[in-house]
Design a protein around this motif. Structure first.
Motif, short mmCIF file in Angstrom:
data_model
loop_
_atom_site.label_atom_id
_atom_site.label_comp_id
_atom_site.label_asym_id
_atom_site.label_seq_id
_atom_site.Cartn_x
_atom_site.Cartn_y
_atom_site.Cartn_z
N PHE A 35 -91.99 -50.38 102.06
CA PHE A 35 -91.36 -49.36 102.65
C PHE A 35 -92.08 -48.13 102.75
N LYS A 36 -93.40 -47.98 102.42
CA LYS A 36 -94.10 -47.09 102.70
C LYS A 36 -94.52 -46.59 104.35
N ARG A 37 -94.39 -47.70 105.16
CA ARG A 37 -94.42 -47.41 106.73
C ARG A 37 -93.20 -46.46 107.36
N TYR A 38 -92.13 -46.47 106.31
CA TYR A 38 -90.98 -45.68 106.96
C TYR A 38 -91.02 -44.36 106.03
N GLU A 39 -91.99 -44.01 105.25
CA GLU A 39 -91.92 -42.91 104.44
C GLU A 39 -91.56 -41.54 104.97
N LYS A 40 -92.14 -41.20 106.36
CA LYS A 40 -91.79 -40.17 107.01
C LYS A 40 -90.78 -40.08 107.93
N TRP A 41 -89.45 -40.99 107.78
CA TRP A 41 -88.47 -41.24 108.55
C TRP A 41 -87.38 -40.37 107.55
N ILE A 42 -87.40 -38.99 107.91
CA ILE A 42 -86.82 -37.93 107.04
C ILE A 42 -85.79 -37.32 107.81
N ASN A 43 -84.51 -37.40 107.30
CA ASN A 43 -83.26 -36.77 107.87
C ASN A 43 -83.33 -35.32 107.53
N THR A 44 -83.96 -34.67 108.59
CA THR A 44 -83.98 -33.19 108.26
C THR A 44 -82.78 -32.42 108.40
N ASP A 45 -81.73 -33.14 109.25
CA ASP A 45 -80.48 -32.52 110.01
C ASP A 45 -79.63 -32.34 108.56
N GLY A 46 -79.64 -33.17 107.86
CA GLY A 46 -78.90 -33.12 106.65
C GLY A 46 -77.54 -33.88 106.69
N GLN A 47 -76.96 -34.30 107.96
CA GLN A 47 -75.93 -35.07 108.09
C GLN A 47 -76.04 -36.35 108.85
N ASN A 180 -84.62 -41.24 102.77
CA ASN A 180 -84.60 -40.79 103.66
C ASN A 180 -84.62 -39.22 103.61
N TRP A 181 -85.30 -38.75 102.24
CA TRP A 181 -85.61 -37.46 102.18
C TRP A 181 -87.05 -37.28 101.78
N GLY A 182 -87.80 -38.31 102.12
CA GLY A 182 -89.23 -38.22 101.90
C GLY A 182 -89.77 -39.09 100.95
N ASN A 183 -88.92 -39.71 100.17
CA ASN A 183 -89.33 -40.99 99.20
C ASN A 183 -88.98 -41.95 99.39
N TYR A 184 -89.86 -42.91 99.39
CA TYR A 184 -89.60 -44.30 99.98
C TYR A 184 -89.49 -45.29 98.55
#
Length: 211
Positions: A35-47, A180-184
């Motif tokens: 799952f490290k490959r998706y580490e930077k898939w971060i929900n910055t919008d919040g919703q 999806n907050w930056g921690n896989y």
């Protein structure tokens, strides 16, 4: 089964991700390195956690669970770029950008799969999160789980992707997730789990292929 003792991260009541020493835990599930490959898939919008969790879930299936696949214009296999996939999923799950209930996530994923000519239907379980998590992970599959604020979740109501579960020496249950907050490799208490969204069909296909 994995027997590990290490530092992981958990969201504290102060709202920060901090290193936290866990007792020795018997982990069952998928290796966190996948799952490290998706580490930077971060929900910055919040919703948009529903769409981001769906993206991680489907990307993992594309990368590790054939026959599931996605068209190259949506995402290339093994790509660390999830922006386009999130964009497409948002159209089906969160077209208005609002927070989601479980039915919207499962229905949106199912509609997306039909649009992409994939014969899979997302299955929703509104309760019994721990039992469904154990069942799917024991099949070798991740799943989307909802964390519930009323059950103590310091994420609030939030969607994540679960891929391992375990118990500590005191019998307390834990789940390892991509948050999806930056921690896989976040670790959350199983008591936070509420609803789940998963694919039953891929597990059946996998078992058939192994026989």
């Amino acid at each position: 089964m994995l027997l590990l003792s290490y530092k992981d991260s958990i969201l504290t009541s102060r709202g920060r991700l901090e290193d936290w020493r866990m007792d020795t835990i018997h982990w069952h599930g998928i290796a966190q390195e996948r799952f490290k490959r998706y580490e930077k898939w971060i929900n910055t919008d919040g919703q948009l956690c529903g769409s981001y969790a769906a993206a991680v879930f489907l990307a993992y299936l594309q990368d590790y669970e054939p026959p599931f696949h996605l068209p190259r214009f949506v995402r290339q296999m093994d790509s660390a770029d999830g922006e386009n996939l999130v964009h497409y999923l948002r159209l089906f799950i969160q077209p208005l950008g609002l927070a989601t209930i479980p039915l919207q996530v499962s229905w949106g994923i199912s509609r997306f799969c039909r649009y992409m000519d994939q014969p899979y239907w997302a299955r929703l379980t509104p309760i019994g999160g721990w039992e469904r998590t154990v069942k799917r992970i024991d099949q070798g599959l991740p799943l989307i789980v909802g964390l519930n604020k009323k059950l103590g979740s310091t994420y609030g109501n939030h969607w994540v992707v679960a891929y391992a579960y375990g118990e500590d020496q005191n019998g307390k249950r834990w789940v390892k997730v991509h948050d999806n907050w930056g921690n896989y490799r976040a670790v959350v208490p199983a008591k936070w789990l509420m609803s789940t969204v998963s694919f039953k069909e891929i597990g059946e296909i996998k078992q058939t292929n192994e026989n």
